[in-house]
Design a protein around this motif. Structure first.
Motif, PDB file in Angstrom:
ATOM      1  N   LEU A 297     -12.653  12.170  16.832  1.00 26.08           N
ATOM      2  CA  LEU A 297     -12.740  12.879  15.919  1.00 26.08           C
ATOM      3  C   LEU A 297     -11.984  12.992  14.505  1.00 26.08           C
ATOM      4  O   LEU A 297     -11.222  14.338  14.940  1.00 26.08           O
ATOM      5  CB  LEU A 297     -13.986  13.382  16.057  1.00 26.08           C
ATOM      6  CG  LEU A 297     -15.295  12.565  16.636  1.00 26.08           C
ATOM      7  CD1 LEU A 297     -15.343  13.489  18.111  1.00 26.08           C
ATOM      8  CD2 LEU A 297     -16.164  12.176  15.953  1.00 26.08           C
ATOM      9  N   VAL A 298     -11.803  12.903  13.346  1.00 23.00           N
ATOM     10  CA  VAL A 298     -10.822  13.486  12.525  1.00 23.00           C
ATOM     11  C   VAL A 298     -11.507  14.890  11.368  1.00 23.00           C
ATOM     12  O   VAL A 298     -12.724  14.115  11.032  1.00 23.00           O
ATOM     13  CB  VAL A 298      -9.828  13.396  12.031  1.00 23.00           C
ATOM     14  CG1 VAL A 298     -11.181  11.655  11.186  1.00 23.00           C
ATOM     15  CG2 VAL A 298      -9.249  14.026  11.130  1.00 23.00           C
ATOM     16  N   PHE A 299     -11.575  16.185  10.614  1.00 26.49           N
ATOM     17  CA  PHE A 299     -11.864  16.083  10.182  1.00 26.49           C
ATOM     18  C   PHE A 299     -11.147  17.310   9.242  1.00 26.49           C
ATOM     19  O   PHE A 299     -10.533  17.509  10.227  1.00 26.49           O
ATOM     20  CB  PHE A 299     -13.009  18.043  10.936  1.00 26.49           C
ATOM     21  CG  PHE A 299     -13.875  17.074  11.787  1.00 26.49           C
ATOM     22  CD1 PHE A 299     -15.323  16.835  11.235  1.00 26.49           C
ATOM     23  CD2 PHE A 299     -13.925  16.952  13.321  1.00 26.49           C
ATOM     24  CE1 PHE A 299     -16.426  16.351  12.732  1.00 26.49           C
ATOM     25  CE2 PHE A 299     -14.808  17.057  14.516  1.00 26.49           C
ATOM     26  CZ  PHE A 299     -15.677  16.068  13.628  1.00 26.49           C
ATOM     27  N   ASN A 300     -11.841  17.860   7.786  1.00 27.75           N
ATOM     28  CA  ASN A 300     -11.280  18.414   7.355  1.00 27.75           C
ATOM     29  C   ASN A 300     -11.288  19.708   7.004  1.00 27.75           C
ATOM     30  O   ASN A 300     -12.503  19.865   6.270  1.00 27.75           O
ATOM     31  CB  ASN A 300     -10.738  17.734   5.903  1.00 27.75           C
ATOM     32  CG  ASN A 300      -9.855  17.918   4.922  1.00 27.75           C
ATOM     33  OD1 ASN A 300      -9.434  19.346   4.986  1.00 27.75           O
ATOM     34  ND2 ASN A 300      -9.195  17.619   3.583  1.00 27.75           N
ATOM     35  N   ILE A 329     -21.774  12.954  19.800  1.00 28.34           N
ATOM     36  CA  ILE A 329     -22.811  13.438  19.182  1.00 28.34           C
ATOM     37  C   ILE A 329     -22.491  15.164  18.532  1.00 28.34           C
ATOM     38  O   ILE A 329     -22.263  14.875  17.109  1.00 28.34           O
ATOM     39  CB  ILE A 329     -23.657  12.797  19.339  1.00 28.34           C
ATOM     40  CG1 ILE A 329     -23.242  11.489  19.181  1.00 28.34           C
ATOM     41  CG2 ILE A 329     -24.240  13.293  18.827  1.00 28.34           C
ATOM     42  CD1 ILE A 329     -24.939  10.948  20.306  1.00 28.34           C
ATOM     43  N   ASP A 330     -22.384  15.892  19.532  1.00 28.79           N
ATOM     44  CA  ASP A 330     -22.150  17.592  19.132  1.00 28.79           C
ATOM     45  C   ASP A 330     -21.003  17.608  18.235  1.00 28.79           C
ATOM     46  O   ASP A 330     -21.156  18.192  17.427  1.00 28.79           O
ATOM     47  CB  ASP A 330     -22.615  18.489  20.837  1.00 28.79           C
ATOM     48  CG  ASP A 330     -23.860  17.726  21.062  1.00 28.79           C
ATOM     49  OD1 ASP A 330     -24.515  17.679  20.142  1.00 28.79           O
ATOM     50  OD2 ASP A 330     -24.328  18.102  22.596  1.00 28.79           O
ATOM     51  N   CYS A 331     -20.222  16.582  18.909  1.00 28.84           N
ATOM     52  CA  CYS A 331     -19.008  17.591  18.061  1.00 28.84           C
ATOM     53  C   CYS A 331     -18.357  16.962  17.012  1.00 28.84           C
ATOM     54  O   CYS A 331     -17.774  18.085  15.368  1.00 28.84           O
ATOM     55  CB  CYS A 331     -17.795  16.448  18.888  1.00 28.84           C
ATOM     56  SG  CYS A 331     -16.016  17.495  18.450  1.00 28.84           S
ATOM     57  N   LYS A 332     -19.350  15.589  16.450  1.00 30.89           N
ATOM     58  CA  LYS A 332     -19.731  15.665  14.899  1.00 30.89           C
ATOM     59  C   LYS A 332     -20.504  16.194  14.102  1.00 30.89           C
ATOM     60  O   LYS A 332     -19.589  16.582  13.029  1.00 30.89           O
ATOM     61  CB  LYS A 332     -19.981  14.292  15.277  1.00 30.89           C
ATOM     62  CG  LYS A 332     -18.958  13.010  15.702  1.00 30.89           C
ATOM     63  CD  LYS A 332     -20.424  11.488  15.390  1.00 30.89           C
ATOM     64  CE  LYS A 332     -19.428  10.299  16.342  1.00 30.89           C
ATOM     65  NZ  LYS A 332     -19.962   8.907  16.059  1.00 30.89           N
ATOM     66  N   THR A 333     -21.272  16.616  14.719  1.00 34.56           N
ATOM     67  CA  THR A 333     -21.973  17.818  14.256  1.00 34.56           C
ATOM     68  C   THR A 333     -21.740  19.381  13.596  1.00 34.56           C
ATOM     69  O   THR A 333     -21.896  20.399  12.829  1.00 34.56           O
ATOM     70  CB  THR A 333     -23.407  17.919  14.554  1.00 34.56           C
ATOM     71  OG1 THR A 333     -23.198  18.283  15.753  1.00 34.56           O
ATOM     72  CG2 THR A 333     -23.789  16.722  14.344  1.00 34.56           C
ATOM     73  N   THR A 334     -20.571  19.639  14.696  1.00 35.74           N
ATOM     74  CA  THR A 334     -20.413  21.127  14.809  1.00 35.74           C
ATOM     75  C   THR A 334     -19.387  21.325  15.393  1.00 35.74           C
ATOM     76  O   THR A 334     -18.128  20.915  16.392  1.00 35.74           O
ATOM     77  CB  THR A 334     -20.761  21.687  15.618  1.00 35.74           C
ATOM     78  OG1 THR A 334     -20.337  20.574  17.060  1.00 35.74           O
ATOM     79  CG2 THR A 334     -22.115  21.938  15.829  1.00 35.74           C
ATOM     80  N   PRO A 335     -18.052  20.683  14.005  1.00 36.45           N
ATOM     81  CA  PRO A 335     -16.252  20.469  14.516  1.00 36.45           C
ATOM     82  C   PRO A 335     -15.532  21.950  14.484  1.00 36.45           C
ATOM     83  O   PRO A 335     -13.897  22.094  14.960  1.00 36.45           O
ATOM     84  CB  PRO A 335     -16.266  20.595  12.865  1.00 36.45           C
ATOM     85  CG  PRO A 335     -16.866  20.475  11.641  1.00 36.45           C
ATOM     86  CD  PRO A 335     -18.282  20.926  12.832  1.00 36.45           C
TER      87      PRO A 335
END
Length: 733
Positions: A297-300, A329-335
């Motif tokens: 998963l990638v986040f800015n 799923i948890d990682c998507k909501t808590t970067p």
């Protein structure tokens, strides 16, 4: 491999060879006991050979009583680009002696075969290959001789490396003084090992212990994770002294961790680099199988790209698909999981009791030691119910990632001093609920009975990962050790006194009496000391009457008796008096001419093997005694056992090469005794030596220092004998 992500820019690349001149061997070795030089040949008949792991000794894989010769073979292919290059063969660590053949030709050997056998058990095998030795299709054959005890290939680095990689892998490009390059990452449920020389996370294991049970070694589930491409790490180490490993590159940072805030068998790799950077950064993962679960998963975040690689696995014992999906799923909501994990461990540092005046390197080593204690304890989500709470003696890749009673007791005492009472209680519950009692009776080859003689609860040595007692049995028989009985009574008393809640102790008092204290009393010999047994240095049977065992028994019985009296429970005076009588017998039978505590009852002259045993310093740490006796004892021991004026101590006066190394556990315990008996300058010097060496090595405390070079030897990082003992020493215990 299972991937839930479809975007090609986030794919994880999988390949076996990282570069043309680097290749990691797959774990597809075959094994055959016995010795026949025809086993080196390319065309050897392997129909009777069995699969084996090279991450642990052969004793844990079904060859319990095997000493002497055996062979390993591995078939592998290489890219044609590797042919004709200068290459180095890395063949792991081998206990004790080897000669290694490539395509039927000897390429090197270490140690000495019989009749004058000499061990190189702790040496990484590295052999330079001559031109033409390597072919497209190859057979590696390794002849091994085991001198006794654990045997075979048990870890280290495996593969082919070019000149640059060889220099990195052998530490030639690492800062001066650093000798420990294998860094564990764990949350007590799964474990990974990062090789700081190679810049590779070499293996991820589904448990932190070495073997589930006899014939059930723990095998890695993922291998060879690294940043893709040719970039080299600038440095690596534990992030703010936590359980998180940070690997810094010129254009990126890579973090590895298993989560304590989400305690599951899920592993996280976090790759972070500036948004403005043109080239994409990826991880590579050779060795991944179809049973590996992965997503990315990638986040800015604050002008940085942060990529989370979430990894888990399925195997015969685990179906982790559900927890893996939840983790994604948890990682998507808590970067900000990286920050959450950092905050978790730093909050532990803030809440624990801390020795006064800590700063600089000592503070860093203290905090890292707290983190290692947390990392080494098996969590609630472990699938084997009786495994929970145990603390392994060393984190992997340290060969002692097994739960010993002795090491675990020092870890519990350290947890109590820190105020980590829940962790201490869980460790004690492990010992009190474990599956023990298998050596109630045991007749040795000399025809004598060496069993405990009654039902008992504490292992005579150590435990398999599933919580079952294990005695480290070899051709000389088992280890039957009795020091753990006294140590557990003392650790339990420390916990009960500190927590101010006696319900736990009272609910267990019957078992404590009849399965620990009474068996200890029944094993007091007619001369007033604990009878012959294997001792703290695990000499197997028939053993001797070791001072350390009687010292720990006297301490444990006195602590237990005092606690019973304080709580107005029956038996207090009985056990207190028994402990005091044992202490009197130590004075009468083991103190020579009022000058020193000797190591055993049998060794009566300084020319004998264990006349001096540095474990005897615990007599002075555990009991108030004459300062003059301590001064004389220390003077005598320092003359024989100290390694140089600024260094620490070997363990016995006439030991073998293993005994003659400097034992860091003993350095710490001797430092504590020196401080107690008002030798602060010498105590500080010894403690400073350990702190400085640890600072060079990511605040890891090892089992040994090489007597000549000071290089880390043996298992690392040590937990009870390392992190725990350091913490106790800081507290003056």
């Amino acid at each position: 491999m299972r991937s839930l992500i479809k975007t090609s820019s986030l794919l994880i690349f999988l390949f076996i060879g990282l570069r043309a001149q680097t290749m990691h061997f797959e774990n597809a070795w075959k094994f055959h006991p016995g010795d026949d030089l025809s086993y080196a040949a390319i065309s050897c008949d392997e129909s009777e050979w069995k699969p084996i792991q090279v991450t642990t000794h052969w004793e844990t894989q079904g060859y319990t009583d095997l000493d002497g010769f055996a062979w390993y073979r591995l078939h592998f292919s290489v890219d044609k680009k590797m042919l004709g290059k200068t290459l180095y063969l890395f063949a792991g660590k081998i206990d004790d002696v080897d000669e290694t053949y490539l395509n039927g030709v000897s390429v090197g050997k270490m140690g000495t075969f019989p009749p004058q056998a000499a061990s190189e058990w702790n040496s990484q095998r590295v052999y330079k290959l001559l031109s033409g030795a390597l072919k497209r299709e190859n057979v590696l054959a390794i002849r091994v001789f085991d001198m006794g005890g654990p045997g075979g290939i048990y870890g280290g680095t495996f593969g082919l490396y070019g000149e640059k990689e060889y220099k990195a892998a052998t530490g030639q490009s690492i800062k001066k003084g650093a000798t420990c390059f294998q860094l564990p990452v764990t949350n007590g449920l799964l474990a990974a090992v990062y090789d700081a020389n190679l810049g590779i996370l070499t293996n991820v294991y589904p448990h932190i212990f070495q073997a589930i049970d006899l014939d059930k070694p723990v095998k890695p589930v993922i291998s060879g994770i690294k940043l893709a491409g040719s970039a080299k790490p600038i440095n690596s180490g534990y992030y703010h002294n936590t359980h998180i490993l940070k690997v810094a590159y010129k254009k990126a940072d890579l973090y590895y961790f298993a989560s304590f805030t989400r305690p599951e068998k899920v592993f996280y790799c976090v790759l972070e680099y500036p948004v403005t950077q043109k080239e994409q950064q990826y991880l590579s993962m050779p060795g991944a199988s179809e049973n590996v679960l992965c997503d990315s998963l990638v986040f800015n975040i604050k002008n940085k790209l942060r990529k989370y690689y979430v990894l888990s696995f399925n195997n015969d014992l685990h179906n982790n698909t559900e927890i893996f999906n939840k983790a994604v799923i948890d990682c998507k909501t808590t970067p900000d999981l990286l920050e959450t994990e950092t905050d978790y461990m730093t909050s532990i540092f803030k809440k624990v009791n801390r020795p006064k005046g800590l700063s600089g390197k000592a503070k860093d080593l203290f905090e890292q030691s707290v983190a290692f204690l947390k990392m080494a304890q098996i969590g609630e989500k472990e699938i084997f119910p009786k495994a929970k709470g145990q603390i392994v003696a060393s984190l992997p890749p340290g060969v002692w990632n097994i739960c010993w009673v002795r090491d675990g007791s020092y870890a519990v005492k350290a947890l109590v001093k820190l105020g980590l009472y829940e962790e201490a209680k869980n460790a004690l519950l492990f010992f009190l609920n474990a599956d023990a009692g298998y050596y109630k009776s045991f007749k040795h080859t000399d025809g004598k009975e060496y069993g405990i003689g009654s039902d008992y609860q504490i292992s005579v040595c150590r435990y398999f990962g599933n919580g079952k007692e294990e005695s480290d049995f070899n051709s000389d028989g088992p280890n039957v050790e009795l020091d753990g009985f006294g140590l557990i009574l003392s650790a339990l008393s420390d916990y009960t006194t500190a927590i101010h809640d006696t319900s736990f102790f009272v609910s267990r008092v019957k078992d404590l009496k009849y399965k620990i204290a009474e068996p200890l009393l029944s094993n007091i010999d007619k001369n007033g000391l604990i009878r012959k047994e294997s001792g703290s240095w695990e000499r197997h049977l028939p053993g001797k009457q070791y001072a350390y065992t009687s010292i720990t028994a006297a301490k444990g019985l006195q602590d237990f008796g005092n606690l019973l009296l304080k709580l107005h429970k029956d038996g207090g005076e009985k056990y207190l008096d028994a402990g005091k009588l044992l202490q009197e017998m130590i004075v009468k039978k083991l103190i020579d001419n009022s000058t020193l505590v000797r190591g055993t009852f049998e060794d009566i002259a300084d020319s004998m093997h264990e006349y001096l045993d540095a474990a005897s310093y615990e007599y002075f740490n555990f009991f108030d005694t004459d300062p003059k006796l301590f001064a004389l004892h220390h003077d005598a021991y320092a003359k024989k056992l100290q390694i140089g004026k600024t260094r620490g101590f070997a363990r016995v006066n006439n030991g073998d090469w293993y005994d003659k190394q400097e034992w860091i556990f003993l350095d710490l315990r001797i430092s504590a005794a020196l401080r107690k008996f008002h030798h602060p300058r010498e105590a500080d010097s010894l403690l400073k030596w350990v702190v400085n060496q640890s600072a060079l090595n990511n605040n890891i405390i090892s089992e040994l220092y090489n007597e000549k070079t000071t290089a880390y030897e043996g298992a690392a990082p040590m937990v009870g004998f390392g992190a725990g003992s350091f913490i106790l020493t800081l507290f003056g215990e």
